[in-house]
Design a protein around this motif. Sequence first.
Motif, PDB file in Angstrom:
ATOM      1  N   UNK A  55     -13.521  12.332  -5.519  1.00 36.64           N
ATOM      2  CA  UNK A  55     -12.628  13.460  -5.213  1.00 36.64           C
ATOM      3  C   UNK A  55     -11.169  13.144  -5.558  1.00 36.64           C
ATOM      4  N   UNK A  56     -10.763  11.898  -5.367  1.00 36.88           N
ATOM      5  CA  UNK A  56      -9.394  11.503  -5.688  1.00 36.88           C
ATOM      6  C   UNK A  56      -9.135  11.583  -7.186  1.00 36.88           C
ATOM      7  N   UNK A  57     -10.106  11.133  -7.995  1.00 33.11           N
ATOM      8  CA  UNK A  57      -9.948  11.220  -9.446  1.00 33.11           C
ATOM      9  C   UNK A  57      -9.919  12.675  -9.908  1.00 33.11           C
ATOM     10  N   UNK A  58     -10.810  13.480  -9.338  1.00 36.27           N
ATOM     11  CA  UNK A  58     -10.822  14.903  -9.686  1.00 36.27           C
ATOM     12  C   UNK A  58      -9.506  15.576  -9.312  1.00 36.27           C
ATOM     13  N   UNK A  59      -8.987  15.237  -8.146  1.00 35.43           N
ATOM     14  CA  UNK A  59      -7.722  15.802  -7.698  1.00 35.43           C
ATOM     15  C   UNK A  59      -6.595  15.400  -8.648  1.00 35.43           C
ATOM     16  N   UNK A  60      -6.572  14.143  -9.039  1.00 33.03           N
ATOM     17  CA  UNK A  60      -5.555  13.641  -9.950  1.00 33.03           C
ATOM     18  C   UNK A  60      -5.633  14.366 -11.292  1.00 33.03           C
ATOM     19  N   UNK A  61      -6.832  14.472 -11.843  1.00 29.76           N
ATOM     20  CA  UNK A  61      -7.004  15.129 -13.143  1.00 29.76           C
ATOM     21  C   UNK A  61      -6.631  16.606 -13.033  1.00 29.76           C
TER      22      UNK A  61
ATOM     23  N   UNK B 148     -12.269  19.004  -2.243  1.00 29.67           N
ATOM     24  CA  UNK B 148     -13.474  18.561  -1.528  1.00 29.67           C
ATOM     25  C   UNK B 148     -14.301  19.756  -1.064  1.00 29.67           C
ATOM     26  N   UNK B 149     -13.644  20.784  -0.563  1.00 29.10           N
ATOM     27  CA  UNK B 149     -14.362  21.986  -0.133  1.00 29.10           C
ATOM     28  C   UNK B 149     -15.011  22.679  -1.323  1.00 29.10           C
ATOM     29  N   UNK B 150     -14.286  22.754  -2.441  1.00 29.12           N
ATOM     30  CA  UNK B 150     -14.847  23.343  -3.652  1.00 29.12           C
ATOM     31  C   UNK B 150     -16.038  22.563  -4.181  1.00 29.12           C
TER      32      UNK B 150
ATOM     33  N   UNK C 187     -24.233  14.798  -6.469  1.00 32.40           N
ATOM     34  CA  UNK C 187     -23.528  13.771  -5.697  1.00 32.40           C
ATOM     35  C   UNK C 187     -24.220  12.435  -5.910  1.00 32.40           C
ATOM     36  N   UNK C 188     -23.413  11.405  -6.058  1.00 30.11           N
ATOM     37  CA  UNK C 188     -23.922  10.040  -6.218  1.00 30.11           C
ATOM     38  C   UNK C 188     -23.218   9.177  -5.172  1.00 30.11           C
ATOM     39  N   UNK C 189     -24.005   8.474  -4.365  1.00 30.31           N
ATOM     40  CA  UNK C 189     -23.459   7.600  -3.334  1.00 30.31           C
ATOM     41  C   UNK C 189     -23.428   6.176  -3.867  1.00 30.31           C
ATOM     42  N   UNK C 190     -22.246   5.570  -3.905  1.00 31.92           N
ATOM     43  CA  UNK C 190     -22.087   4.236  -4.468  1.00 31.92           C
ATOM     44  C   UNK C 190     -21.276   3.362  -3.513  1.00 31.92           C
ATOM     45  N   UNK C 191     -21.163   2.094  -3.864  1.00 29.83           N
ATOM     46  CA  UNK C 191     -20.338   1.188  -3.060  1.00 29.83           C
ATOM     47  C   UNK C 191     -18.857   1.567  -3.146  1.00 29.83           C
ATOM     48  N   UNK C 192     -18.478   2.348  -4.168  1.00 30.39           N
ATOM     49  CA  UNK C 192     -17.100   2.820  -4.311  1.00 30.39           C
ATOM     50  C   UNK C 192     -16.853   4.117  -3.546  1.00 30.39           C
ATOM     51  N   UNK C 193     -17.912   4.705  -2.998  1.00 28.56           N
ATOM     52  CA  UNK C 193     -17.782   5.956  -2.265  1.00 28.56           C
ATOM     53  C   UNK C 193     -18.615   7.058  -2.902  1.00 28.56           C
ATOM     54  N   UNK C 194     -18.317   8.267  -2.526  1.00 28.98           N
ATOM     55  CA  UNK C 194     -19.041   9.430  -3.032  1.00 28.98           C
ATOM     56  C   UNK C 194     -18.435   9.845  -4.363  1.00 28.98           C
ATOM     57  N   UNK C 195     -19.316  10.023  -5.367  1.00 26.71           N
ATOM     58  CA  UNK C 195     -18.890  10.437  -6.697  1.00 26.71           C
ATOM     59  C   UNK C 195     -19.616  11.716  -7.080  1.00 26.71           C
ATOM     60  N   UNK C 196     -18.991  12.494  -7.948  1.00 27.69           N
ATOM     61  CA  UNK C 196     -19.540  13.789  -8.338  1.00 27.69           C
ATOM     62  C   UNK C 196     -19.722  13.865  -9.845  1.00 27.69           C
ATOM     63  N   UNK C 197     -20.766  14.581 -10.264  1.00 28.82           N
ATOM     64  CA  UNK C 197     -21.026  14.823 -11.681  1.00 28.82           C
ATOM     65  C   UNK C 197     -21.589  16.220 -11.852  1.00 28.82           C
TER      66      UNK C 197
END
Length: 136
Positions: free
Chosen positions: A29-35, A69-71, A83-93
């Motif tokens: 979500x942070x990367x998406x927000x930044x982009x 995040x809501x979107x 959604x992909x759950x990883x050691x880095x957190x929740x990721x989206x594709x």
Amino acid sequence: MNNYFNSYFEFGLRSMYILEIFSDDYLSPEELSKIDYLTLYYKIDGLKFLHPKHNLVITEYGAHQNIIKTGLVYFTSLGYITVKYTSKGILYGRTSKEFSYIESNYSKLLKSRIHYLKSIDVNNKFRTPSEVIDAI
């Protein structure tokens, strides 16, 4: 939802464009927000801004993360985002589920700006929130 502008729907829809163009990547979500933020406000030679710059543009960065995040939850519930759950957190594709985008001058400019940010490796060029804000 009466107003689509600055809503979770608008942010989620732009996130879908980002995830489609960054299709080889799962993004946080942070990367998406930044982009998303840079897509709107970063100066790119030869491409117009998507949204006009204003005095409070810096304060929008924090709000972006919560609305995105809501979107993401909304479009995930419809099956367009995975959604992909990883050691880095929740990721989206993006899933392979078809979505009919509206073709407009805005969407063409949006895609051009996202492609540019991908070409400059945006997630490595701007690593911290302060680097993102300083770029605006």
